[in-house]
Write a protein that holds these residues in place. Structure first.
Motif, PDB file in Angstrom:
ATOM      1  N   ALA A 176      51.076  49.341  12.486  1.00  0.00           N
ATOM      2  CA  ALA A 176      51.529  47.966  12.743  1.00  0.00           C
ATOM      3  C   ALA A 176      53.033  47.931  12.986  1.00  0.00           C
ATOM      4  CB  ALA A 176      51.178  47.074  11.552  1.00  0.00           C
TER       5      ALA A 176
ATOM      6  N   THR B  51      48.889  39.819  11.164  1.00  0.00           N
ATOM      7  CA  THR B  51      48.450  41.114  10.653  1.00  0.00           C
ATOM      8  C   THR B  51      47.848  40.930   9.269  1.00  0.00           C
ATOM      9  OG1 THR B  51      49.995  42.485  11.910  1.00  0.00           O
ATOM     10  CG2 THR B  51      49.320  43.332   9.773  1.00  0.00           C
TER      11      THR B  51
ATOM     12  N   TYR C 136      45.931  42.023  14.167  1.00  0.00           N
ATOM     13  CA  TYR C 136      45.876  43.413  13.712  1.00  0.00           C
ATOM     14  C   TYR C 136      45.338  43.422  12.287  1.00  0.00           C
ATOM     15  CZ  TYR C 136      47.096  48.172  12.455  1.00  0.00           C
ATOM     16  OH  TYR C 136      47.010  49.466  12.037  1.00  0.00           O
TER      17      TYR C 136
ATOM     18  N   SER D 214      41.668  50.693  12.010  1.00  0.00           N
ATOM     19  CA  SER D 214      42.380  49.496  12.457  1.00  0.00           C
ATOM     20  C   SER D 214      41.599  48.749  13.525  1.00  0.00           C
ATOM     21  CB  SER D 214      43.728  49.868  13.084  1.00  0.00           C
ATOM     22  OG  SER D 214      44.553  50.529  12.178  1.00  0.00           O
TER      23      SER D 214
ATOM     24  N   LEU E  58      42.555  45.843  16.697  1.00  0.00           N
ATOM     25  CA  LEU E  58      43.599  45.093  17.412  1.00  0.00           C
ATOM     26  C   LEU E  58      42.986  44.031  18.299  1.00  0.00           C
ATOM     27  CD1 LEU E  58      44.718  48.426  17.739  1.00  0.00           C
ATOM     28  CD2 LEU E  58      46.693  46.998  18.274  1.00  0.00           C
TER      29      LEU E  58
ATOM     30  N   ALA F 282      47.368  42.007  20.849  1.00  0.00           N
ATOM     31  CA  ALA F 282      48.070  43.114  20.186  1.00  0.00           C
ATOM     32  C   ALA F 282      48.021  44.384  21.038  1.00  0.00           C
ATOM     33  CB  ALA F 282      47.458  43.367  18.810  1.00  0.00           C
TER      34      ALA F 282
END
Lengths: 370, 370
Positions: free
Chosen positions: A71, A165, A186, A204, A206, A210
C-alpha cells in the motif's frame, strides 16, 4: 510436532486437507499445473473479498506485514497525506510503514477498546485533502472491530477522491466485508488467520482505481513489493498462463487454494455467521459466567475472530492453559500489555463443531477460578 | 499432485523428510516450540554459508528477490554508488532493484557466457569510490559461475571499504562459498534451490560490518525488509526466545531446518563435491556424446547446479522431455531467449543416486537425437 490446540489470533489450526496440500512436492512455478492452481486461487480470492472482475487480487510470498509496504510504496507518492484511524498496535505500525515511504500521516486515535467516532473522521476528511484513509478492520491487539462500511460511506460523501485502504488481516473469512459494495480501494490480509492456511502469504485486493494509481506511477518506491511488476504477472496467471517476476511459494499457494475452498464451501456468509455465533457464545460465557471484562468496550465494537480479556496475571493464565494443551496469546497493546490475554477463535477451531476447541478453552479458563 | 521429475533450476525436488516437515500443523510463532526450531535453523544457516559468530543470518517470508530489497534498502543510502558485475538476467534485475532505492549504479557487463575480467573490476574499483560491489555467484539465466573469491581479493586490495554483496541464490549448497574467509558482507539466497526446501523464504547473511551499516542507518527505505527491525528479532530467536515484528512462515522454517540438516549431514564440502561430479558428468555427456554447445563458455566459468544448453528448438525439446515425465526450463537471457534450454541438477536429484534423475534426463535428451 505439537498436538496443542492453537488458539492464538493466528497462526490458527489448519485443516487436514490444508496440511496435506502444504506437504506436497514442489511444482515448476512456470508450468501449466501450477498456473492452473494459481489461477484458481486468484479467482477464489476475489470471492473471499466479495470483489468482482474489475478488482485485482495480488498474492505474494511474505508475511501479512508486506501488504503494508504494498500500500505505502505503490499507492502513495512521498509527501502525500494519509489519515490513519488508530485502534491499537497494528494501526500504529501501519502508520509507521506509511511514514517510511514518505507519506505525511495524521492519526485519529480511538479510546482504548473503542472506535474513532465517525464524526471525527468526517471532520478530518473535510479539512484534509487526504490521498488515502487507512482503517484496521480488526485490530488484533485489542479485538476491536471497526465499522468499515460507515467510514466508507463518509469518505464517499465528504472526500470521494480519497483512496480507502483496509487492513483486513484479522477479518477476511470471519467478519462481514464487501470490497466492491463498500467501495474499498485496497484491502490486505494474511494467509494464517481466518482463511485457515499456514503463514507465509500476503494477500491483497485492489480496486480498478487503485490499479490505475499503481500502474501509472513513474518512480517505484519498492522492488519486490512493486505492483507495477506484479499486476501483469497476476493477470497472466489468472488467464491460466505462467509469467515470472519472482518465484511464488508454490506449496503455500496450493494450500491457500484448498483453504479458501473450505471457507467458501458452506457459503461465505454462513462461515461468517458461524464465527459470530461462536464469538458471541464465548464472550457471553467469559463475561457473564466468569465475570471477566473484555478489552473491546461493547458488543458493537467487538471482533468475532478473537477475544481480548482482562485477567489478573496473564502469564499465569497462559501457562495454566498450556498445561491443558491450549495455546493462547498475551496482550500487545502498549498501554495495557501486562493486563490481558487474547484468545483466537477462527477457522477450523470456530467452525468444526466436532473439535470443541472453544468449549475446551472456556472449560480450561473456568477451571482456573479467575 | 505431480509425479514429474522436476529438473528446472529451482524449485527442485524436495526430499520426503522436507515434504513431511512442510505438511505439519501451525505452531505459535511466539511459543517456545517454534523458537527452538527457528534457533536451530539460524544456527544451521551460519554453517551453510561458512559464517561464524560475528555474522548475522536473517530468514524472512518472501521470494529470493526480497533479498535484493534487503541489500538495496538497508546497506545503500540514496545517491551512493554501486558497481554491479553483470552476467545476465539476474544481475541486471538486481541492478534495477538498487536503482529503485536510489543507488547510482555502474555496470560491468560480461561477454555472453563468460565472466567480467578481474582486471576490469580492479580498474573500476580504483577510480570509483563505490559503497558496494555486487556479484551474482551463479547467474541462473546463463549457468555462468563467477569467481567470487578472486573478486573479493581484488576488492580487499583496491577498495577495502567497499561492501561486497553476493547473490548466492543458485550457489548456496552446490558451489564452494566461504562467507567469512572471502570477506563477504552480504549474501542472499532462496529456499527452493540447492538447499532443497520449498519456495517462500528469503535467506540472508550479513557481516559484522554490514550489521553496523544497517543498525546505524537513520532513515529507513523499506518497512517489511528493514534490517533495523529484523536483526533484533533474529538475535532474540537465536538466543531461543521468540520476538515479534511480522509472523514468520512457521512450516517453511520447519522444512528449511530439515533441508539444511540434510545438506550438512554428509558434510557441506562433500555435498558440494557431489554437485560438481554430477555436473561434470552431465556436461561432458551433453557436449562430447551429444555434440551440443553450452551457454557457459568453458569449464572454469560453468556452474554446477544447472546446465544451459543450446538446442535448435527449445519448446520442442522441453515438450518432448515433459512427455517422458521430466520438467526442464527454457532460456531467459534477453539475447538468446529462444535458443537454449536449462537443466537443473541440485539437491536430491543430484545427490540421491538411487533416484537416477540426471541419468534419466540425459537418456531422454539422447533419445531425441538432437
Amino acid at each position: 510436532m505439537s498436538s496443542n490446540i492453537l488458539l492464538i489470533p493466528g497462526p490458527i489450526v489448519i485443516s487436514e486437507n490444508v496440511q496435506a496440500a502444504l506437504g506436497t512436492p514442489s511444482l515448476s512455478h512456470t508450468g501449466p499445473e501450477f498456473a492452473a492452481i494459481f489461477c484458481s486461487t486468484l479467482q477464489k480470492t476475489r470471492k473471499l473479498f466479495k470483489a468482482g472482475e474489475t478488482a485485482q487480487p495480488v498474492l505474494l510470498a511474505g508475511s501479512g506485514t508486506l501488504g503494508w509496504d504494498v500500500a505505502a510504496s505503490n499507492l502513495i507518492i512521498p509527501g502525500e497525506r494519509v489519515l490513519v484511524l488508530s485502534t491499537g498496535y497494528f494501526s500504529d505500525s501501519f502508520a509507521e510503514c506509511f511514514q517510511t515511504y514518505g507519506a505525511k500521516v495524521d492519526k485519529l486515535t480511538a479510546p482504548l477498546g473503542g472506535q474513532v467516532p465517525v464524526s471525527d473522521v468526517r471532520e478530518a476528511l473535510a479539512n484534509g485533502h487526504y490521498k488515502m484513509i487507512s482503517i484496521t478492520h480488526v485490530d488484533t491487539s485489542t479485538a476491536v472491530l471497526n465499522d468499515v462500511r460507515s467510514i466508507c460511506r463518509v469518505v464517499k460523501e465528504v472526500s470521494p477522491e480519497t483512496l480507502i485502504t483496509v487492513d483486513c488481516v484479522c477479518s477476511v473469512g470471519c467478519e462481514k466485508l464487501e470490497f466492491d459494495a463498500w467501495g474499498i480501494d485496497y484491502a490486505l490480509t494474511a494467509s494464517q488467520k481466518a482463511i485457515g492456511c499456514a503463514p507465509g502469504l500476503s494477500i491483497s485486493m485492489l480496486s480498478e482505481r487503485a490499479v490505475g494509481v499503481a500502474l501509472n506511477r513513474e518512480a517505484q518506491s519498492s522492488f519486490f513489493a512493486s505492483l507495477k511488476r506484479w499486476i501483469p504477472i497476476m493477470q497472466s496467471y489468472e488467464k491460466g498462463s505462467a509469467a515470472y517476476f519472482a518465484t511464488p511459494a508454490v506449496q503455500l499457494i496450493n494450500a491457500l487454494d484448498v483453504a479458501i475452498g473450505e471457507v467458501l464451501k458452506p457459503g461465505l456468509d454462513a462461515r461468517i455467521a458461524k464465527h459470530r455465533d461462536i464469538s458471541n457464545w464465548f464472550k457471553s460465557k467469559v463475561t457473564e459466567e466468569l465475570g471477566l471484562k473484555l478489552v473491546s468496550a461493547n458488543e458493537r465494537v467487538s471482533a468475532h475472530g478473537l477475544t481480548a480479556i482482562y485477567v489478573k496475571n496473564p502469564p499465569e493464565v497462559i501457562s495454566a492453559l498450556k498445561k491443558s494443551g491450549i495455546v493462547i496469546a498475551g496482550g500487545i497493546h502498549k498501554d495495557i500489555k501486562g493486563e490481558y490475554i487474547r484468545v483466537g477463535h477462527m477457522g477450523e477451531s470456530a467452525c468444526n463443531d466436532s473439535l470443541q476447541h472453544i468449549q475446551k478453552c472456556y472449560d480450561a479458563l473456568k477451571s482456573l477460578n479467575l
